[in-house]
Design an enzyme around this catalytic site. Sequence first.
Site, PDB file in Angstrom:
ATOM      1  N   SER A  10       0.832  -1.201   0.000  1.00 28.59           N
ATOM      2  CA  SER A  10       0.000   0.000   0.000  1.00 28.59           C
ATOM      3  C   SER A  10       0.863   1.246   0.000  1.00 28.59           C
ATOM      4  O   SER A  10       1.661   1.470   0.921  1.00 28.59           O
ATOM      5  CB  SER A  10      -0.911   0.007   1.228  1.00 28.59           C
ATOM      6  OG  SER A  10      -1.551   1.260   1.340  1.00 28.59           O
ATOM      7  N   HIS A  35      -1.019  -1.084  -4.531  1.00 31.45           N
ATOM      8  CA  HIS A  35      -2.293  -0.764  -3.902  1.00 31.45           C
ATOM      9  C   HIS A  35      -2.369   0.734  -3.642  1.00 31.45           C
ATOM     10  O   HIS A  35      -1.521   1.303  -2.954  1.00 31.45           O
ATOM     11  CB  HIS A  35      -2.433  -1.537  -2.587  1.00 31.45           C
ATOM     12  CG  HIS A  35      -3.814  -1.476  -2.002  1.00 31.45           C
ATOM     13  ND1 HIS A  35      -4.854  -2.252  -2.451  1.00 31.45           N
ATOM     14  CD2 HIS A  35      -4.317  -0.713  -1.002  1.00 31.45           C
ATOM     15  CE1 HIS A  35      -5.943  -1.985  -1.748  1.00 31.45           C
ATOM     16  NE2 HIS A  35      -5.651  -1.044  -0.856  1.00 31.45           N
ATOM     17  N   ASP A  37      -4.640   3.706  -2.152  1.00 27.16           N
ATOM     18  CA  ASP A  37      -5.760   4.036  -1.280  1.00 27.16           C
ATOM     19  C   ASP A  37      -6.278   5.439  -1.582  1.00 27.16           C
ATOM     20  O   ASP A  37      -5.572   6.428  -1.372  1.00 27.16           O
ATOM     21  CB  ASP A  37      -5.334   3.959   0.187  1.00 27.16           C
ATOM     22  CG  ASP A  37      -5.097   2.534   0.641  1.00 27.16           C
ATOM     23  OD1 ASP A  37      -6.037   1.727   0.558  1.00 27.16           O
ATOM     24  OD2 ASP A  37      -3.972   2.218   1.064  1.00 27.16           O
ATOM     25  N   MET A  39      -9.028   8.151  -0.539  1.00 27.47           N
ATOM     26  CA  MET A  39      -9.961   8.498   0.537  1.00 27.47           C
ATOM     27  C   MET A  39     -10.473   9.916   0.329  1.00 27.47           C
ATOM     28  O   MET A  39      -9.713  10.799  -0.073  1.00 27.47           O
ATOM     29  CB  MET A  39      -9.259   8.382   1.894  1.00 27.47           C
ATOM     30  CG  MET A  39      -8.637   7.021   2.159  1.00 27.47           C
ATOM     31  SD  MET A  39      -7.855   6.939   3.780  1.00 27.47           S
ATOM     32  CE  MET A  39      -6.957   5.387   3.631  1.00 27.47           C
ATOM     33  N   HIS A  68      -8.230   1.400  -4.595  1.00 24.43           N
ATOM     34  CA  HIS A  68      -9.251   1.160  -3.579  1.00 24.43           C
ATOM     35  C   HIS A  68      -9.980   2.463  -3.295  1.00 24.43           C
ATOM     36  O   HIS A  68      -9.443   3.363  -2.648  1.00 24.43           O
ATOM     37  CB  HIS A  68      -8.555   0.617  -2.321  1.00 24.43           C
ATOM     38  CG  HIS A  68      -9.491   0.313  -1.196  1.00 24.43           C
ATOM     39  ND1 HIS A  68      -9.030  -0.066   0.047  1.00 24.43           N
ATOM     40  CD2 HIS A  68     -10.850   0.323  -1.103  1.00 24.43           C
ATOM     41  CE1 HIS A  68     -10.058  -0.274   0.854  1.00 24.43           C
ATOM     42  NE2 HIS A  68     -11.168  -0.039   0.179  1.00 24.43           N
ATOM     43  N   MET A  70     -12.208   4.438  -1.334  1.00 24.88           N
ATOM     44  CA  MET A  70     -12.903   4.640  -0.056  1.00 24.88           C
ATOM     45  C   MET A  70     -13.591   5.994  -0.129  1.00 24.88           C
ATOM     46  O   MET A  70     -13.187   6.976   0.496  1.00 24.88           O
ATOM     47  CB  MET A  70     -11.907   4.556   1.098  1.00 24.88           C
ATOM     48  CG  MET A  70     -11.436   3.135   1.366  1.00 24.88           C
ATOM     49  SD  MET A  70     -10.057   3.040   2.519  1.00 24.88           S
ATOM     50  CE  MET A  70      -8.685   3.162   1.363  1.00 24.88           C
ATOM     51  N   MET A 141     -11.750  -6.100   4.577  1.00 31.92           N
ATOM     52  CA  MET A 141     -11.018  -5.184   5.433  1.00 31.92           C
ATOM     53  C   MET A 141     -10.846  -5.802   6.814  1.00 31.92           C
ATOM     54  O   MET A 141     -11.815  -6.174   7.460  1.00 31.92           O
ATOM     55  CB  MET A 141     -11.754  -3.847   5.559  1.00 31.92           C
ATOM     56  CG  MET A 141     -11.821  -3.030   4.279  1.00 31.92           C
ATOM     57  SD  MET A 141     -10.191  -2.548   3.638  1.00 31.92           S
ATOM     58  CE  MET A 141      -9.519  -1.619   5.025  1.00 31.92           C
ATOM     59  N   GLY A 146      -9.351   3.854   6.627  1.00 32.11           N
ATOM     60  CA  GLY A 146      -9.130   5.276   6.873  1.00 32.11           C
ATOM     61  C   GLY A 146      -7.710   5.648   7.214  1.00 32.11           C
ATOM     62  O   GLY A 146      -7.246   6.718   6.824  1.00 32.11           O
ATOM     63  N   PHE A 147      -6.996   4.763   7.914  1.00 29.87           N
ATOM     64  CA  PHE A 147      -5.632   5.107   8.332  1.00 29.87           C
ATOM     65  C   PHE A 147      -4.744   3.876   8.284  1.00 29.87           C
ATOM     66  O   PHE A 147      -5.183   2.765   8.591  1.00 29.87           O
ATOM     67  CB  PHE A 147      -5.626   5.692   9.752  1.00 29.87           C
ATOM     68  CG  PHE A 147      -6.361   6.998   9.870  1.00 29.87           C
ATOM     69  CD1 PHE A 147      -5.708   8.202   9.627  1.00 29.87           C
ATOM     70  CD2 PHE A 147      -7.712   7.029  10.186  1.00 29.87           C
ATOM     71  CE1 PHE A 147      -6.389   9.410   9.711  1.00 29.87           C
ATOM     72  CE2 PHE A 147      -8.402   8.234  10.279  1.00 29.87           C
ATOM     73  CZ  PHE A 147      -7.738   9.423  10.034  1.00 29.87           C
ATOM     74  N   GLY A 149      -1.385   1.597   9.555  1.00 31.17           N
ATOM     75  CA  GLY A 149      -0.737   1.309  10.827  1.00 31.17           C
ATOM     76  C   GLY A 149      -1.646   0.754  11.900  1.00 31.17           C
ATOM     77  O   GLY A 149      -1.235   0.633  13.058  1.00 31.17           O
ATOM     78  N   ASP A 179      -6.899  -6.599   3.710  1.00 35.90           N
ATOM     79  CA  ASP A 179      -6.202  -5.328   3.925  1.00 35.90           C
ATOM     80  C   ASP A 179      -6.396  -4.883   5.372  1.00 35.90           C
ATOM     81  O   ASP A 179      -7.527  -4.686   5.820  1.00 35.90           O
ATOM     82  CB  ASP A 179      -6.787  -4.274   2.977  1.00 35.90           C
ATOM     83  CG  ASP A 179      -6.093  -2.919   3.084  1.00 35.90           C
ATOM     84  OD1 ASP A 179      -5.158  -2.779   3.892  1.00 35.90           O
ATOM     85  OD2 ASP A 179      -6.502  -2.002   2.353  1.00 35.90           O
TER      86      ASP A 179
END
Length: 236
Positions: A10, A35, A37, A39, A68, A70, A141, A146-147, A149, A179
Amino acid sequence: MFEPVRIAPSLLSADFMNLGRDVALIEEAGAGFVHVDVMDGHFVPNLTMGVPVVKQLKKATSLPLDVHLMIANPLEQLPWFLDAGADYVTVHAEVLDADGLARALASIHAAGAKAVVSLKPRTGVGALAPVIADVDMVLVMSVEPGFSGQSYIEGSEDKVARVVEMARAVGASPLVQVDGGIGPATAARVAAAGADVLVCGNAVFATPNPAAALAEVARIADEARLAALAAEKEAR
């Protein structure tokens, strides 16, 4: 039949000041996907990459771009990302009804891309029922989106197994992607449950040697998948 698990690093965890370098690094290390992300600050409480980044990534790598979305309004924005060069496009089941999901998948396929539907941790696999035969991949998921880590939500591997079972029941065989919190400590569980693609963020990019980290996660996942296939064969 055994198929190696593919790793999709990612870019949310990559060095944005050296994105081209990091993409080249994971490509050379044997990643299966990039990947991306996306958002929007509405569906999830964060803002990340958008169309301009996808366009530049398309020029920078031969790896499939796994985008992806979101976002709250995928039907409106799908054409943007398809035109930008997305190879796999993920929409969330939580923002579309059955008709909307069907329309989204049809748009993605009409553009020659692969269609993916994602489920948040609290969304049941039943949301896939209307489209399970038409998706190319399902994204489970294992954290709240959203974040980066975040820690893996225990039991997510059971959901992976339920998706595999649902697909088999209708004669479908989409890839299953996971993920969230995926790394050496969790890769075996999801791979044994049937995951084909593992999204790894910090487990790759936050290590001193991302290429070695990627290879180690892939090794662990492949060993678990082989063991699971052997056990399944023996049980027959």
